[in-house]
Write an enzyme that holds these catalytic residues in place. Sequence first.
Site, PDB file in Angstrom:
ATOM      1  N   ALA A  29       0.840  -1.198   0.000  1.00 47.50           N
ATOM      2  CA  ALA A  29       0.000   0.000   0.000  1.00 47.50           C
ATOM      3  C   ALA A  29       0.877   1.252   0.000  1.00 47.50           C
ATOM      4  O   ALA A  29       2.097   1.164  -0.107  1.00 47.50           O
ATOM      5  CB  ALA A  29      -0.913  -0.012   1.216  1.00 47.50           C
ATOM      6  N   ASN A  30       0.267   2.421   0.093  1.00 50.22           N
ATOM      7  CA  ASN A  30       1.016   3.672   0.227  1.00 50.22           C
ATOM      8  C   ASN A  30       0.286   4.599   1.194  1.00 50.22           C
ATOM      9  O   ASN A  30      -0.782   4.255   1.697  1.00 50.22           O
ATOM     10  CB  ASN A  30       1.235   4.318  -1.153  1.00 50.22           C
ATOM     11  CG  ASN A  30      -0.072   4.718  -1.799  1.00 50.22           C
ATOM     12  OD1 ASN A  30      -0.809   5.548  -1.287  1.00 50.22           O
ATOM     13  ND2 ASN A  30      -0.392   4.103  -2.935  1.00 50.22           N
ATOM     14  N   ARG A  31       0.859   5.760   1.445  1.00 47.38           N
ATOM     15  CA  ARG A  31       0.362   6.623   2.516  1.00 47.38           C
ATOM     16  C   ARG A  31      -0.740   7.587   2.109  1.00 47.38           C
ATOM     17  O   ARG A  31      -1.065   8.498   2.858  1.00 47.38           O
ATOM     18  CB  ARG A  31       1.520   7.448   3.098  1.00 47.38           C
ATOM     19  CG  ARG A  31       2.571   6.606   3.762  1.00 47.38           C
ATOM     20  CD  ARG A  31       3.597   7.477   4.453  1.00 47.38           C
ATOM     21  NE  ARG A  31       4.757   6.699   4.847  1.00 47.38           N
ATOM     22  CZ  ARG A  31       4.778   5.896   5.914  1.00 47.38           C
ATOM     23  NH1 ARG A  31       3.714   5.797   6.693  1.00 47.38           N
ATOM     24  NH2 ARG A  31       5.860   5.200   6.187  1.00 47.38           N
ATOM     25  N   ALA A  95      -3.664   7.650  -5.588  1.00 49.72           N
ATOM     26  CA  ALA A  95      -2.245   7.269  -5.578  1.00 49.72           C
ATOM     27  C   ALA A  95      -2.200   5.776  -5.909  1.00 49.72           C
ATOM     28  O   ALA A  95      -2.160   4.923  -5.023  1.00 49.72           O
ATOM     29  CB  ALA A  95      -1.639   7.543  -4.209  1.00 49.72           C
TER      30      ALA A  95
END
Length: 224
Positions: A29-31, A95
């Site tokens: 995942a990402n932030r 994102a």
Amino acid sequence: PQPRPLAGKRMLITAGPTHEPIDPVRYIANRSSGKQGFAIAAAAHAAGADVTLISGPVELDDPLGVTVKHVESARDMLRQVEATLPVDIAIFAAAVADWRVASEGEQKLKKTAAGMPPLQLVENPDILATISHRKDGRPPLVIGFAAETEHLIENAKTKIARKGCDWIVANDVSPATGVMGGDRNTVHLLTRHGENIEVDSWPVMTKEEVAVELIAHVAKTVSP
Ligand code: C5P
């Protein structure tokens, strides 16, 4: 009554991160918090648009009056985006993970004496580029985001050309800015006019203010 400059316009917005499965219990995942995309959806709805928000996993309430489609992976997101066409305006604020694991494990990966399991990555579809380059049913106004940690404007100019979109909202996401997950954003709006790219730099604003300003620009362009 509030002015509704986008009444009758269909609009699609992507938001949040994507989760790319490794095995049934793990993911990459990402932030991204989804805040900027959700704020844009709310502002677009307030301006009268018929809004579909396609969001990766986030901890935000669905904006009122907006159709929300919840997805996990980049491939799910692309499918839902394509199912939402045709639209008049598409804004890609998600994102999206650039890579996913080549072959998702059917069972939870186990520790073995053989050592660490190798993670082979493959490229995800680029949703913004895919939609921008469509021959059939390309939305008349396609807007992308460019989150960069260096050479912001330069990279965003290259991106507008490579992705084939009409506008890019460029923002600096260096850790010191607190943009990722935070409530404020400093953005530059790049608009393509044939060969020319115009850059409009905005002061620091809340993500809600950025959303309202962006939607005001959209409204001026599509229904001047
Ligand atoms: O290449 P980069 O990820 O920096 O591009 C950012 C823009 O492209 C954003 O608008 C993002 O939503 C979109 N994007 C996408 N699908 C991907 C990667 C990025 O729609 N796989």
